[in-house]
Design an enzyme around this catalytic site. Structure first.
Site, PDB file in Angstrom:
ATOM      1  NE  ARG A 102      -2.618  -6.742  -3.941  1.00  0.00           N
ATOM      2  CZ  ARG A 102      -1.534  -6.581  -4.856  1.00  0.00           C
ATOM      3  NH1 ARG A 102      -1.720  -6.063  -5.915  1.00  0.00           N
ATOM      4  NH2 ARG A 102      -0.411  -6.946  -4.055  1.00  0.00           N
ATOM      5  CG  HIS A 129       2.546  -5.467   0.022  1.00  0.00           C
ATOM      6  ND1 HIS A 129       2.074  -6.693   0.161  1.00  0.00           N
ATOM      7  CD2 HIS A 129       2.807  -5.173  -1.294  1.00  0.00           C
ATOM      8  CE1 HIS A 129       2.125  -7.216  -1.391  1.00  0.00           C
ATOM      9  NE2 HIS A 129       2.604  -6.231  -2.120  1.00  0.00           N
ATOM     10  CD  GLN A 132       7.222  -6.950  -2.886  1.00  0.00           C
ATOM     11  OE1 GLN A 132       6.373  -7.114  -3.635  1.00  0.00           O
ATOM     12  NE2 GLN A 132       8.264  -7.202  -2.991  1.00  0.00           N
ATOM     13  CG  ASP A 220       5.624   1.429  -3.624  1.00  0.00           C
ATOM     14  OD1 ASP A 220       5.523   0.937  -4.939  1.00  0.00           O
ATOM     15  OD2 ASP A 220       4.877   1.382  -2.789  1.00  0.00           O
ATOM     16  CB  CYS A 260       7.141  -3.791  -3.964  1.00  0.00           C
ATOM     17  SG  CYS A 260       6.404  -2.479  -4.419  1.00  0.00           S
ATOM     18  NE  ARG A 288       5.123 -10.665  -2.747  1.00  0.00           N
ATOM     19  CZ  ARG A 288       4.034 -10.169  -3.233  1.00  0.00           C
ATOM     20  NH1 ARG A 288       4.274  -9.051  -4.209  1.00  0.00           N
ATOM     21  NH2 ARG A 288       2.782 -10.351  -2.868  1.00  0.00           N
TER      22      ARG A 288
HETATM   23  N1  NVA Z   1       2.004   1.136  -2.836  1.00  0.00           N
HETATM   24  C1  NVA Z   1       1.636   0.050  -4.102  1.00  0.00           C
HETATM   25  C2  NVA Z   1       2.507  -1.135  -3.899  1.00  0.00           C
HETATM   26  C3  NVA Z   1       1.903  -2.101  -5.017  1.00  0.00           C
HETATM   27  C4  NVA Z   1       2.332  -3.441  -4.939  1.00  0.00           C
HETATM   28  C5  NVA Z   1       0.153   0.414  -4.056  1.00  0.00           C
HETATM   29  O1  NVA Z   1      -0.333  -0.070  -2.773  1.00  0.00           O
HETATM   30  O2  NVA Z   1      -0.332   0.188  -5.043  1.00  0.00           O
HETATM   31  N1   CP Z   2       4.604  -5.977  -5.759  1.00  0.00           N
HETATM   32  C1   CP Z   2       3.177  -6.554  -5.945  1.00  0.00           C
HETATM   33  O1   CP Z   2       2.626  -6.747  -4.961  1.00  0.00           O
HETATM   34  O2   CP Z   2       2.957  -6.833  -6.979  1.00  0.00           O
HETATM   35  P1   CP Z   2       1.267  -6.890  -7.771  1.00  0.00           P
HETATM   36  O3   CP Z   2       0.630  -5.732  -7.465  1.00  0.00           O
HETATM   37  O4   CP Z   2       1.469  -7.206  -9.202  1.00  0.00           O
HETATM   38  O5   CP Z   2       0.692  -8.227  -6.874  1.00  0.00           O
END
Ligand code: NVA
Ligand code: CP
Length: 304
Positions: A102, A129, A132, A220, A260, A288
């Site tokens: 990540r 992502h 997800q 989101d 998500c 997930r």
């Molecule tokens: N768009 C959000 C998704 C988190 C799972 C982010 O990148 O923070």
């Molecule tokens: N939806 C998602 O990826 O959650 P986290 O940021 O908690 O991993």
């Protein structure tokens, strides 16, 4: 399939194969049938950003499959002191059997895949992502029985979720309607991809127009991880880009809502709509685990 770097890389057949295996693994999990396809294998999980769901579902999933998962905080790895990702990839490939990462830049994930010799899984970048969205497709299919021909609506930022949802939903035959404010559209590569589906894709600025007749609505956060400094400016830009009662009225009466998570109540979604659809949203979070187990089995198990 050698890696999971972004939805664009997956064929429709691969997506459906992952979803079918995820359904099977969920059934086995619920019925206490062990599935130890990754016994003796180790997954390294590199995190440059915070996580609840991704971290816990990968770690638990690996354990359930008979393997082991290592939580590797980027700030505690040499990567955090400037060791190139290309070298990290080659070193970790000598110890472990797969990497979930990540991070911010998609190029970092692509570099890991290029220089390493083990499967790489994108656990979220600024661009995409995919884990997800596989869980999202699994959840929609659970509720609606099939995916083809469903109307999907996404309201909000043209971010990693909008990008991956657009590509994933179009690939499985869904109709995609996005409502994003000017200046916050999805990535140009995604819009280019969507041009192949002129009858099934639209990007508008009016959330009501995008939500009309929707079978499933997604949203989101207005400010993603790394954009906290823009939060106030974004609050102004995204005013009205919210899933609320008015939006739900123009969707189909049995429309489902997905998020998500984490969610910011009263920003991109009202508390009322969130709680009315909480079962669907937490099923999505649960999935997930199952979807990622399927990805790991397909990428990391011994093929013969
Ligand atoms: N768009 C959000 C998704 C988190 C799972 C982010 O990148 O923070
Ligand atoms: N939806 C998602 O990826 O959650 P986290 O940021 O908690 O991993």
């Amino acid at each position: 399939m050698k890696h999971l770097l972004k939805m664009m890389d997956l064929s429709t057949e691969e997506i459906l194969e992952i979803l079918n295996l995820a359904d099977q693994l969920k059934y086995e999990q619920e019925h206490g049938i062990p599935h130890k396809a990754l016994s003796g294998k180790t997954l390294g999980m590199i995190f440059q950003k915070a996580s609840t769901r991704t971290r816990v579902s990968f770690e638990t999933g690996m354990y359930q499959l008979g393997g082991n998962a290592l939580f590797l905080s980027a700030s505690e790895l040499q990567i955090g002191r400037g060791e190139p990702v290309q070298d990290t990839a080659r070193v970790l490939s000598r110890y472990i059997n797969g990497i979930m990462i990540r991070t911010f830049e998609q190029s970092e994930v692509e570099n890991l895949a290029e220089y390493g010799s083990i499967p790489i899984i994108n656990g979220l970048t600024d661009l995409s992502h995919p884990c997800q969205v596989l869980a999202d497709l699994m959840t929609v299919r659970e509720y609606k029985n099939n995916l083809e021909g469903l109307n999907m609506c996404y309201i909000g930022d043209g971010n990693n979720m909008a990008n991956s949802l657009t590509v994933g939903c179009l690939k499985v035959g869904m109709n995609v309607s996005l409502a994003c404010p000017e200046g916050y559209h999805p990535a140009s590569t995604v819009l280019e991809f969507a041009k192949q589906y002129p009858d099934n894709f639209k990007l508008v600025s009016d959330p009501m127009e995008a939500a009309a007749d929707a079978d499933v609505l997604f949203t989101d956060v207005w400010a993603s991880m790394g954009q906290e400094g823009e939060a106030e400016q974004r609050k102004a830009a995204f005013k009205g880009y919210q899933i609320n009662d008015e939006i739900m009225k123009v969707a189909k009466p049995d429309a489902m809502v997905q998020h998500c998570l984490p969610a910011h109540r009263e920003e991109e979604i009202t508390t009322k709509v969130f709680e009315q659809h909480a079962n669907q949203i937490f099923d999505e979070a649960e999935n997930r685990l199952h979807a990622q187990k399927a990805v790991m089995v397909m990428l990391m198990s011994d093929k013969d």
